[in-house]
Design a protein around this motif. Structure first.
Motif, PDB file in Angstrom:
ATOM      1  N   SER A 203       0.855  -1.192   0.000  1.00 25.50           N
ATOM      2  CA  SER A 203       0.000   0.000   0.000  1.00 25.50           C
ATOM      3  C   SER A 203       0.888   1.238   0.000  1.00 25.50           C
ATOM      4  O   SER A 203       2.116   1.135  -0.095  1.00 25.50           O
ATOM      5  N   THR A 204       0.288   2.412   0.175  1.00 31.99           N
ATOM      6  CA  THR A 204       1.086   3.641   0.125  1.00 31.99           C
ATOM      7  C   THR A 204       2.083   3.725   1.276  1.00 31.99           C
ATOM      8  O   THR A 204       3.094   4.415   1.164  1.00 31.99           O
ATOM      9  N   SER A 205       1.853   2.992   2.372  1.00 30.86           N
ATOM     10  CA  SER A 205       2.860   3.014   3.451  1.00 30.86           C
ATOM     11  C   SER A 205       4.133   2.266   3.026  1.00 30.86           C
ATOM     12  O   SER A 205       5.195   2.463   3.612  1.00 30.86           O
ATOM     13  N   ASN A 206       4.029   1.428   2.008  1.00 26.51           N
ATOM     14  CA  ASN A 206       5.174   0.814   1.325  1.00 26.51           C
ATOM     15  C   ASN A 206       6.112  -0.019   2.201  1.00 26.51           C
ATOM     16  O   ASN A 206       7.302  -0.155   1.897  1.00 26.51           O
ATOM     17  N   LEU A 207       5.582  -0.577   3.304  1.00 25.00           N
ATOM     18  CA  LEU A 207       6.452  -1.396   4.171  1.00 25.00           C
ATOM     19  C   LEU A 207       6.869  -2.666   3.433  1.00 25.00           C
ATOM     20  O   LEU A 207       8.050  -3.020   3.398  1.00 25.00           O
ATOM     21  N   THR A 208       5.912  -3.343   2.827  1.00 30.68           N
ATOM     22  CA  THR A 208       6.215  -4.565   2.073  1.00 30.68           C
ATOM     23  C   THR A 208       7.105  -4.240   0.879  1.00 30.68           C
ATOM     24  O   THR A 208       8.005  -5.011   0.531  1.00 30.68           O
TER      25      THR A 208
ATOM     26  N   HIS B 289      14.696  -4.479  -0.861  1.00 31.63           N
ATOM     27  CA  HIS B 289      15.922  -5.007  -0.247  1.00 31.63           C
ATOM     28  C   HIS B 289      16.230  -6.418  -0.763  1.00 31.63           C
ATOM     29  O   HIS B 289      17.385  -6.757  -1.005  1.00 31.63           O
ATOM     30  N   LEU B 290      15.174  -7.212  -0.925  1.00 32.55           N
ATOM     31  CA  LEU B 290      15.360  -8.570  -1.474  1.00 32.55           C
ATOM     32  C   LEU B 290      15.965  -8.494  -2.873  1.00 32.55           C
ATOM     33  O   LEU B 290      16.896  -9.233  -3.204  1.00 32.55           O
ATOM     34  N   ALA B 291      15.450  -7.573  -3.685  1.00 34.08           N
ATOM     35  CA  ALA B 291      15.929  -7.426  -5.067  1.00 34.08           C
ATOM     36  C   ALA B 291      17.400  -7.004  -5.064  1.00 34.08           C
ATOM     37  O   ALA B 291      18.216  -7.534  -5.822  1.00 34.08           O
ATOM     38  N   GLU B 292      17.735  -6.036  -4.188  1.00 26.07           N
ATOM     39  CA  GLU B 292      19.111  -5.534  -4.148  1.00 26.07           C
ATOM     40  C   GLU B 292      20.077  -6.610  -3.678  1.00 26.07           C
ATOM     41  O   GLU B 292      21.195  -6.735  -4.179  1.00 26.07           O
ATOM     42  N   LEU B 293      19.636  -7.406  -2.699  1.00 27.78           N
ATOM     43  CA  LEU B 293      20.537  -8.411  -2.126  1.00 27.78           C
ATOM     44  C   LEU B 293      20.754  -9.593  -3.067  1.00 27.78           C
ATOM     45  O   LEU B 293      21.832 -10.174  -3.105  1.00 27.78           O
ATOM     46  N   THR B 294      19.723  -9.941  -3.836  1.00 28.91           N
ATOM     47  CA  THR B 294      19.780 -11.201  -4.587  1.00 28.91           C
ATOM     48  C   THR B 294      19.753 -11.016  -6.109  1.00 28.91           C
ATOM     49  O   THR B 294      19.921 -11.997  -6.837  1.00 28.91           O
ATOM     50  N   GLY B 295      19.494  -9.801  -6.595  1.00 28.03           N
ATOM     51  CA  GLY B 295      19.365  -9.617  -8.034  1.00 28.03           C
ATOM     52  C   GLY B 295      18.110 -10.281  -8.591  1.00 28.03           C
ATOM     53  O   GLY B 295      17.995 -10.538  -9.791  1.00 28.03           O
TER      54      GLY B 295
ATOM     55  N   GLY C 103      10.198  -5.607   7.963  1.00 26.36           N
ATOM     56  CA  GLY C 103      11.201  -6.626   8.262  1.00 26.36           C
ATOM     57  C   GLY C 103      12.512  -5.999   8.723  1.00 26.36           C
ATOM     58  O   GLY C 103      12.729  -4.792   8.595  1.00 26.36           O
ATOM     59  N   THR C 104      13.383  -6.831   9.288  1.00 26.30           N
ATOM     60  CA  THR C 104      14.714  -6.388   9.717  1.00 26.30           C
ATOM     61  C   THR C 104      15.721  -6.802   8.639  1.00 26.30           C
ATOM     62  O   THR C 104      15.406  -7.637   7.780  1.00 26.30           O
ATOM     63  N   PRO C 105      16.944  -6.280   8.694  1.00 26.62           N
ATOM     64  CA  PRO C 105      17.965  -6.751   7.743  1.00 26.62           C
ATOM     65  C   PRO C 105      18.159  -8.270   7.845  1.00 26.62           C
ATOM     66  O   PRO C 105      18.371  -8.947   6.824  1.00 26.62           O
ATOM     67  N   GLU C 106      18.038  -8.825   9.070  1.00 21.88           N
ATOM     68  CA  GLU C 106      18.167 -10.288   9.246  1.00 21.88           C
ATOM     69  C   GLU C 106      17.016 -11.008   8.551  1.00 21.88           C
ATOM     70  O   GLU C 106      17.200 -12.089   7.981  1.00 21.88           O
ATOM     71  N   ASP C 107      15.824 -10.425   8.602  1.00 16.43           N
ATOM     72  CA  ASP C 107      14.679 -11.027   7.897  1.00 16.43           C
ATOM     73  C   ASP C 107      14.961 -11.101   6.393  1.00 16.43           C
ATOM     74  O   ASP C 107      14.662 -12.101   5.728  1.00 16.43           O
ATOM     75  N   VAL C 108      15.529 -10.018   5.856  1.00 16.67           N
ATOM     76  CA  VAL C 108      15.798  -9.990   4.410  1.00 16.67           C
ATOM     77  C   VAL C 108      16.807 -11.088   4.057  1.00 16.67           C
ATOM     78  O   VAL C 108      16.616 -11.842   3.094  1.00 16.67           O
ATOM     79  N   THR C 109      17.874 -11.203   4.859  1.00 17.19           N
ATOM     80  CA  THR C 109      18.904 -12.213   4.587  1.00 17.19           C
ATOM     81  C   THR C 109      18.317 -13.622   4.681  1.00 17.19           C
ATOM     82  O   THR C 109      18.594 -14.481   3.828  1.00 17.19           O
ATOM     83  N   HIS C 110      17.498 -13.849   5.721  1.00 16.87           N
ATOM     84  CA  HIS C 110      16.900 -15.172   5.923  1.00 16.87           C
ATOM     85  C   HIS C 110      15.976 -15.524   4.753  1.00 16.87           C
ATOM     86  O   HIS C 110      16.026 -16.626   4.200  1.00 16.87           O
ATOM     87  N   CYS C 111      15.157 -14.563   4.361  1.00 18.62           N
ATOM     88  CA  CYS C 111      14.200 -14.796   3.270  1.00 18.62           C
ATOM     89  C   CYS C 111      14.948 -15.030   1.951  1.00 18.62           C
ATOM     90  O   CYS C 111      14.557 -15.896   1.150  1.00 18.62           O
TER      91      CYS C 111
END
Ligand SMILES: Cc1cc2nc3c(=O)[nH]c(=O)nc-3n(C[C@H](O)[C@H](O)[C@H](O)COP(=O)(O)O)c2cc1C
Length: 147
Positions: free
Chosen positions: A11-16, A22-28, A120-128
Protein backbone atom coordinates in the motif's frame (compact mmCIF):
# COMPACT_ATOMS: atom_id res chain seq x y z
CA UNK A 1 20.05 -20.97 -12.24
CA UNK A 2 16.75 -19.13 -12.73
CA UNK A 3 15.78 -16.83 -9.89
CA UNK A 4 12.10 -17.25 -9.08
CA UNK A 5 10.47 -13.80 -9.36
CA UNK A 6 8.55 -12.26 -6.49
CA UNK A 7 5.24 -10.49 -7.08
CA UNK A 8 4.34 -8.24 -4.17
CA UNK A 9 1.56 -5.91 -3.16
CA UNK A 10 2.28 -2.86 -1.05
CA UNK A 11 0.00 0.00 0.00
CA UNK A 12 1.09 3.64 0.13
CA UNK A 13 2.86 3.01 3.45
CA UNK A 14 5.17 0.81 1.32
CA UNK A 15 6.45 -1.40 4.17
CA UNK A 16 6.21 -4.57 2.07
CA UNK A 17 7.65 -2.66 -0.88
CA UNK A 18 10.76 -1.75 1.13
CA UNK A 19 11.30 -5.41 2.02
CA UNK A 20 10.83 -6.39 -1.64
CA UNK A 21 13.34 -3.74 -2.74
CA UNK A 22 15.92 -5.01 -0.25
CA UNK A 23 15.36 -8.57 -1.47
CA UNK A 24 15.93 -7.43 -5.07
CA UNK A 25 19.11 -5.53 -4.15
CA UNK A 26 20.54 -8.41 -2.13
CA UNK A 27 19.78 -11.20 -4.59
CA UNK A 28 19.36 -9.62 -8.03
CA UNK A 29 15.91 -11.20 -8.08
CA UNK A 30 13.12 -9.56 -10.10
CA UNK A 31 10.32 -8.13 -7.98
CA UNK A 32 7.05 -6.90 -9.49
CA UNK A 33 4.59 -4.55 -7.83
CA UNK A 34 0.95 -5.69 -7.99
CA UNK A 35 -0.16 -2.19 -6.99
CA UNK A 36 0.66 -1.33 -10.63
CA UNK A 37 -2.31 -2.13 -12.91
CA UNK A 38 0.06 -2.95 -15.80
CA UNK A 39 1.71 -5.65 -13.68
CA UNK A 40 -1.66 -7.06 -12.59
CA UNK A 41 -2.63 -7.51 -16.25
CA UNK A 42 0.39 -9.76 -16.97
CA UNK A 43 0.76 -13.50 -16.46
CA UNK A 44 3.77 -15.06 -14.75
CA UNK A 45 5.63 -17.15 -17.36
CA UNK A 46 6.82 -19.71 -14.81
CA UNK A 47 7.04 -20.38 -11.07
CA UNK A 48 6.63 -17.27 -8.93
CA UNK A 49 6.33 -16.34 -5.27
CA UNK A 50 3.74 -14.01 -3.76
CA UNK A 51 4.71 -11.47 -1.09
CA UNK A 52 1.63 -9.96 0.53
CA UNK A 53 0.61 -7.97 3.59
CA UNK A 54 -2.63 -8.73 5.42
CA UNK A 55 -5.36 -6.11 5.62
CA UNK A 56 -8.20 -6.78 8.00
CA UNK A 57 -10.70 -4.91 5.92
CA UNK A 58 -13.59 -4.85 8.37
CA UNK A 59 -15.87 -6.41 5.78
CA UNK A 60 -18.36 -9.14 6.59
CA UNK A 61 -16.28 -11.80 4.82
CA UNK A 62 -13.15 -10.82 6.76
CA UNK A 63 -11.21 -10.73 3.50
CA UNK A 64 -7.62 -9.83 4.36
CA UNK A 65 -5.94 -10.44 0.99
CA UNK A 66 -5.39 -7.09 -0.81
CA UNK A 67 -7.59 -6.51 -3.89
CA UNK A 68 -4.51 -6.18 -6.13
CA UNK A 69 -3.43 -9.69 -5.17
CA UNK A 70 -6.93 -11.12 -5.63
CA UNK A 71 -7.05 -9.57 -9.08
CA UNK A 72 -3.72 -11.16 -10.16
CA UNK A 73 -4.92 -14.52 -8.84
CA UNK A 74 -8.03 -14.45 -11.05
CA UNK A 75 -5.77 -15.85 -13.77
CA UNK A 76 -5.79 -19.66 -13.61
CA UNK A 77 -2.22 -19.72 -14.97
CA UNK A 78 -1.03 -17.40 -12.20
CA UNK A 79 -2.77 -19.52 -9.57
CA UNK A 80 -1.21 -22.70 -10.98
CA UNK A 81 2.32 -21.24 -11.19
CA UNK A 82 2.40 -19.70 -7.70
CA UNK A 83 4.81 -21.90 -5.73
CA UNK A 84 4.88 -20.20 -2.33
CA UNK A 85 3.79 -17.25 -0.22
CA UNK A 86 5.68 -14.74 1.94
CA UNK A 87 3.65 -12.74 4.45
CA UNK A 88 4.12 -9.25 5.88
CA UNK A 89 1.97 -8.42 8.92
CA UNK A 90 1.79 -6.96 12.39
CA UNK A 91 1.36 -9.02 15.58
CA UNK A 92 -0.90 -6.28 17.00
CA UNK A 93 -3.65 -7.83 14.85
CA UNK A 94 -3.69 -10.90 17.10
CA UNK A 95 -5.55 -13.84 15.57
CA UNK A 96 -5.49 -12.02 12.23
CA UNK A 97 -1.66 -11.94 12.20
CA UNK A 98 -0.64 -13.02 8.67
CA UNK A 99 -4.26 -13.97 7.95
CA UNK A 100 -3.95 -13.24 4.21
CA UNK A 101 -0.83 -15.34 3.65
CA UNK A 102 -2.02 -18.18 5.88
CA UNK A 103 -5.56 -18.39 4.47
CA UNK A 104 -4.28 -18.30 0.90
CA UNK A 105 -1.78 -21.05 1.75
CA UNK A 106 -4.61 -23.21 3.08
CA UNK A 107 -6.81 -22.53 0.04
CA UNK A 108 -4.07 -22.98 -2.56
CA UNK A 109 -2.10 -25.81 -0.96
CA UNK A 110 1.09 -23.72 -1.37
CA UNK A 111 3.44 -23.21 1.59
CA UNK A 112 4.05 -20.06 3.60
CA UNK A 113 7.79 -19.72 2.98
CA UNK A 114 8.51 -16.86 5.39
CA UNK A 115 6.72 -14.33 7.58
CA UNK A 116 7.90 -10.97 8.95
CA UNK A 117 6.47 -7.86 10.56
CA UNK A 118 6.13 -4.45 8.86
CA UNK A 119 9.18 -3.83 6.61
CA UNK A 120 11.20 -6.63 8.26
CA UNK A 121 14.71 -6.39 9.72
CA UNK A 122 17.96 -6.75 7.74
CA UNK A 123 18.17 -10.29 9.25
CA UNK A 124 14.68 -11.03 7.90
CA UNK A 125 15.80 -9.99 4.41
CA UNK A 126 18.90 -12.21 4.59
CA UNK A 127 16.90 -15.17 5.92
CA UNK A 128 14.20 -14.80 3.27
CA UNK A 129 16.83 -14.45 0.50
CA UNK A 130 18.33 -17.78 1.61
CA UNK A 131 14.91 -19.47 1.55
CA UNK A 132 14.33 -18.20 -1.99
CA UNK A 133 17.79 -19.37 -3.10
CA UNK A 134 16.96 -22.83 -1.70
CA UNK A 135 13.64 -22.75 -3.57
CA UNK A 136 15.45 -21.88 -6.84
CA UNK A 137 17.77 -24.86 -6.34
CA UNK A 138 14.86 -27.20 -5.59
CA UNK A 139 12.97 -26.05 -8.69
CA UNK A 140 16.08 -26.42 -10.86
CA UNK A 141 16.58 -29.97 -9.53
CA UNK A 142 12.98 -30.93 -10.28
CA UNK A 143 13.00 -29.40 -13.80
CA UNK A 144 16.62 -29.56 -15.02
CA UNK A 145 17.39 -27.24 -17.92
CA UNK A 146 18.34 -29.35 -20.96
CA UNK A 147 21.98 -29.11 -22.01
C1 LIG B 1 -5.97 -1.08 8.21
C2 LIG B 1 -4.89 -2.12 8.47
C3 LIG B 1 -5.26 -3.44 8.65
C4 LIG B 1 -4.28 -4.43 8.90
N1 LIG B 1 -4.66 -5.72 9.12
C5 LIG B 1 -3.72 -6.65 9.42
C6 LIG B 1 -4.09 -8.01 9.68
O1 LIG B 1 -5.25 -8.39 9.63
N2 LIG B 1 -3.10 -8.91 9.98
C7 LIG B 1 -1.77 -8.54 10.03
O2 LIG B 1 -0.92 -9.39 10.30
N3 LIG B 1 -1.40 -7.26 9.77
C8 LIG B 1 -2.33 -6.32 9.48
N4 LIG B 1 -1.95 -5.03 9.21
C9 LIG B 1 -0.52 -4.70 9.18
C10 LIG B 1 0.02 -4.70 7.76
O3 LIG B 1 -0.20 -5.93 7.10
C11 LIG B 1 1.54 -4.45 7.82
O4 LIG B 1 1.77 -3.19 8.41
C12 LIG B 1 2.18 -4.51 6.45
O5 LIG B 1 3.59 -4.43 6.62
C13 LIG B 1 1.71 -3.37 5.57
O6 LIG B 1 2.37 -3.45 4.33
P1 LIG B 1 2.30 -2.27 3.26
O7 LIG B 1 2.80 -1.00 3.95
O8 LIG B 1 3.23 -2.70 2.21
O9 LIG B 1 0.91 -2.14 2.77
C14 LIG B 1 -2.90 -4.06 8.95
C15 LIG B 1 -2.54 -2.71 8.74
C16 LIG B 1 -3.51 -1.74 8.51
C17 LIG B 1 -3.08 -0.31 8.28
Amino acid sequence: MDKTPVYFYSSTSNLTGRFAQHLAELTGRAVHNLADANVRRTEASGPWVLLTPSYKAGNADEVTLPAGVRSFLRSAANRRRMVGIIGSGNRNFGVYYQAAARELATRSGRPVLFEFELAGTPEDVTHCAQILDDLDAALAASHPVEA
